[in-house]
Design a protein around this motif. Structure first.
Motif, PDB file in Angstrom:
ATOM      1  N   THR A   1       6.288   3.254  26.183  1.00  0.00           N
ATOM      2  CA  THR A   1       6.773   3.847  27.369  1.00  0.00           C
ATOM      3  C   THR A   1       5.914   4.447  27.813  1.00  0.00           C
ATOM      4  O   THR A   1       5.096   5.386  27.505  1.00  0.00           O
ATOM      5  N   SER A   2       6.590   4.734  29.895  1.00  0.00           N
ATOM      6  CA  SER A   2       5.616   6.096  29.898  1.00  0.00           C
ATOM      7  C   SER A   2       6.880   7.138  31.080  1.00  0.00           C
ATOM      8  O   SER A   2       7.749   6.759  31.235  1.00  0.00           O
ATOM      9  N   PRO A   3       7.165   7.824  29.930  1.00  0.00           N
ATOM     10  CA  PRO A   3       5.957   8.900  28.897  1.00  0.00           C
ATOM     11  C   PRO A   3       5.986   8.036  27.652  1.00  0.00           C
ATOM     12  O   PRO A   3       7.648   7.428  27.321  1.00  0.00           O
ATOM     13  N   PRO A   4       5.324   8.135  26.426  1.00  0.00           N
ATOM     14  CA  PRO A   4       5.997   7.686  25.393  1.00  0.00           C
ATOM     15  C   PRO A   4       7.292   8.838  24.786  1.00  0.00           C
ATOM     16  O   PRO A   4       7.372   9.391  24.782  1.00  0.00           O
ATOM     17  N   THR A   5       7.341   7.374  24.137  1.00  0.00           N
ATOM     18  CA  THR A   5       9.337   8.076  24.183  1.00  0.00           C
ATOM     19  C   THR A   5       9.953   7.514  22.304  1.00  0.00           C
ATOM     20  O   THR A   5      10.718   7.594  22.112  1.00  0.00           O
ATOM     21  N   ALA A   6       9.018   6.358  22.155  1.00  0.00           N
ATOM     22  CA  ALA A   6       9.190   5.831  20.306  1.00  0.00           C
ATOM     23  C   ALA A   6       8.956   7.226  19.585  1.00  0.00           C
ATOM     24  O   ALA A   6       9.433   7.928  19.538  1.00  0.00           O
ATOM     25  N   LEU A   7      10.274   6.834  18.350  1.00  0.00           N
ATOM     26  CA  LEU A   7      11.090   7.079  17.877  1.00  0.00           C
ATOM     27  C   LEU A   7      11.073   6.461  16.645  1.00  0.00           C
ATOM     28  O   LEU A   7      12.445   5.656  16.946  1.00  0.00           O
ATOM     29  N   GLY A   8      10.960   6.796  15.124  1.00  0.00           N
ATOM     30  CA  GLY A   8      10.996   5.752  14.277  1.00  0.00           C
ATOM     31  C   GLY A   8      12.393   5.973  13.524  1.00  0.00           C
ATOM     32  O   GLY A   8      12.388   7.467  12.705  1.00  0.00           O
ATOM     33  N   PHE A   9      13.251   4.950  12.463  1.00  0.00           N
ATOM     34  CA  PHE A   9      13.998   5.893  11.318  1.00  0.00           C
ATOM     35  C   PHE A   9      13.893   4.488  10.865  1.00  0.00           C
ATOM     36  O   PHE A   9      14.173   3.043  10.817  1.00  0.00           O
ATOM     37  N   TRP A  10      13.674   5.327   9.686  1.00  0.00           N
ATOM     38  CA  TRP A  10      12.651   4.520   7.692  1.00  0.00           C
ATOM     39  C   TRP A  10      14.039   4.775   7.169  1.00  0.00           C
ATOM     40  O   TRP A  10      14.263   6.390   7.058  1.00  0.00           O
ATOM     41  N   ILE A  11      14.324   4.385   6.656  1.00  0.00           N
ATOM     42  CA  ILE A  11      15.172   4.365   5.368  1.00  0.00           C
ATOM     43  C   ILE A  11      15.151   3.712   4.266  1.00  0.00           C
ATOM     44  O   ILE A  11      15.231   2.650   4.466  1.00  0.00           O
ATOM     45  N   ALA A  12      15.343   4.379   3.312  1.00  0.00           N
ATOM     46  CA  ALA A  12      14.558   4.017   1.431  1.00  0.00           C
ATOM     47  C   ALA A  12      15.942   3.174   1.537  1.00  0.00           C
ATOM     48  O   ALA A  12      16.978   3.845   1.521  1.00  0.00           O
ATOM     49  N   LEU A  13      15.443   2.232   0.408  1.00  0.00           N
ATOM     50  CA  LEU A  13      16.082   1.257   0.004  1.00  0.00           C
ATOM     51  C   LEU A  13      16.312   0.947  -1.056  1.00  0.00           C
ATOM     52  O   LEU A  13      17.046   0.649  -2.028  1.00  0.00           O
ATOM     53  N   GLU A  14      15.007   1.866  -1.959  1.00  0.00           N
ATOM     54  CA  GLU A  14      14.716   1.600  -2.709  1.00  0.00           C
ATOM     55  C   GLU A  14      13.910   2.700  -3.077  1.00  0.00           C
ATOM     56  O   GLU A  14      13.781   3.550  -1.943  1.00  0.00           O
ATOM     57  N   LYS A  15      13.548   3.008  -4.655  1.00  0.00           N
ATOM     58  CA  LYS A  15      12.937   4.527  -4.534  1.00  0.00           C
ATOM     59  C   LYS A  15      11.564   4.484  -4.366  1.00  0.00           C
ATOM     60  O   LYS A  15      10.378   3.464  -4.253  1.00  0.00           O
ATOM     61  N   CYS A  16      11.343   5.158  -3.563  1.00  0.00           N
ATOM     62  CA  CYS A  16       9.764   5.509  -2.712  1.00  0.00           C
ATOM     63  C   CYS A  16       8.428   6.395  -3.659  1.00  0.00           C
ATOM     64  O   CYS A  16       9.110   7.074  -3.705  1.00  0.00           O
ATOM     65  N   THR A  17       7.386   5.547  -4.484  1.00  0.00           N
ATOM     66  CA  THR A  17       6.698   6.540  -5.509  1.00  0.00           C
ATOM     67  C   THR A  17       5.265   6.545  -5.099  1.00  0.00           C
ATOM     68  O   THR A  17       4.612   5.633  -3.808  1.00  0.00           O
TER      69      THR A  17
END
Length: 319
Positions: free
Chosen positions: A168-184
């Motif tokens: 976007t102009s200006p940049p506005t991206a925001l990520g939402f990342w949810i673990a569904l399993e254990k991340c190692t």
């Protein structure tokens, strides 16, 4: 950072950490029941997946760079399946069971599937978090995915920032990342280069090409905004070194669109399922144009997150 409104979910320390590092791990954002529900639904979607009309059933080496372009580009208002590269042989045949061959499911889970919609568009806790963070004025949700990160073949994701792909102009991206399993460390947990959102301008963007397909377009870079400098230190956070962030099921990672992050190949015997979606600010606060690969449709415009927009924000995106 001064806050003009009382905090409802995040603490001031968490907000400062996000703006200083460019990401924030929020433990236990989803309950065990919510996480189990999403995991169960992900497995059901894989069971429902059929290869009969999937473009990779016609895979040939010469078409490798182009197969799935339309399937990908027209997935913004659908639920579609994308396969791991190593799950397809040179004859376009699966090398493993279909449920163990899918890289990700996307890109309109948050709109079309009730289980994912419930934790995204209908999640009061998420709305509260967005109000506390004040990254956007009037955010909309787009590009939701279940990323499977299959055991042994789940591919590495190289260093990148999300605003390159959702510009976007200006940049506005925001990520939402949810673990569904254990991340190692062995199954592909995320790694971040803290503070790089303050020093890494967006210099290219992923676009639809006029002749079809996708590619990268160079854009003019600007210096990082002074509003993204931590008020705790008065300095830009150092970048370059990566920090591995292991997660438990239900943990949320909020990802600034300009911070550099990556994940390694899954070399373990365990999958690493995660649910992820993005937000951008809406007009008139930011422009999302027709060059972006993912486009809203008349039947499915990007859905707003907040019932009432934030009157002010804490950050002007780096661009």
């Amino acid at each position: 950072m001064a806050i003009a409104q009382p905090l409802e979910y995040l603490t001031q320390a968490q907000i400062d950490r996000f703006y200083r590092n460019g990401y924030l791990v929020v433990p236990g954002f989803l309950s065990r029941d919510q996480t189990n529900s999403l995991m169960k639904r992900s497995k059901e979607l894989l069971d429902e997946f059929t290869l009969e009309d999937h473009p990779l059933t016609k895979f040939t080496t010469s078409d490798k760079d182009h197969v799935g372009d339309d399937y990908f580009l027209n997935s913004g208002d659908k639920i579609r399946y994308f396969l791991e590269e190593d799950a397809i042989d040179n004859n376009g045949k699966l090398t493993r069971d279909k449920a163990k061959a899918v890289n990700k499911i996307g890109h309109a889970l948050h709109e079309l599937d009730p289980a994912f919609r419930k934790v995204t568009l209908e999640n009061d806790r998420l709305k509260t978090l967005v109000r506390d963070l004040r990254f956007h004025h009037d955010p909309v949700a787009l590009q939701s995915m279940v990323i499977c990160k299959q055991s042994q073949i789940g591919g590495a994701v190289p260093e990148h920032n999300d605003s390159t792909f959702l510009y976007t102009s200006p940049p506005t991206a925001l990520g939402f990342w949810i673990a569904l399993e254990k991340c190692t460390p062995t199954n592909g947990a995320l790694s971040f280069s803290p503070g790089t959102h303050l020093a890494t301008p967006i210099t290219k963007r992923f676009v639809r090409l006029p002749g079809g397909g996708t590619g990268f377009e160079q854009i003019a870079a600007c210096s990082p905004s002074s509003s993204d400098i931590s008020e705790e230190t008065g300095e830009r956070a150092p970048g370059g070194k990566y920090v591995l962030e292991t997660c438990e099921p239900g943990d949320l990672v909020i990802i600034h669109g300009s911070v550099l992050h990556k994940s390694e190949r899954n070399t373990s015997a365990h999958t690493r399922y995660a649910y992820t979606f993005h937000m951008i600010d809406s007009s008139p606060y930011a422009e999302y144009d027709e060059k972006n690969w993912l486009q809203p449709t008349e039947a499915m415009p990007f859905s707003r997150i907040l019932d009432v927009p934030n009157e002010s924000t804490l950050s002007i995106a780096v661009h």
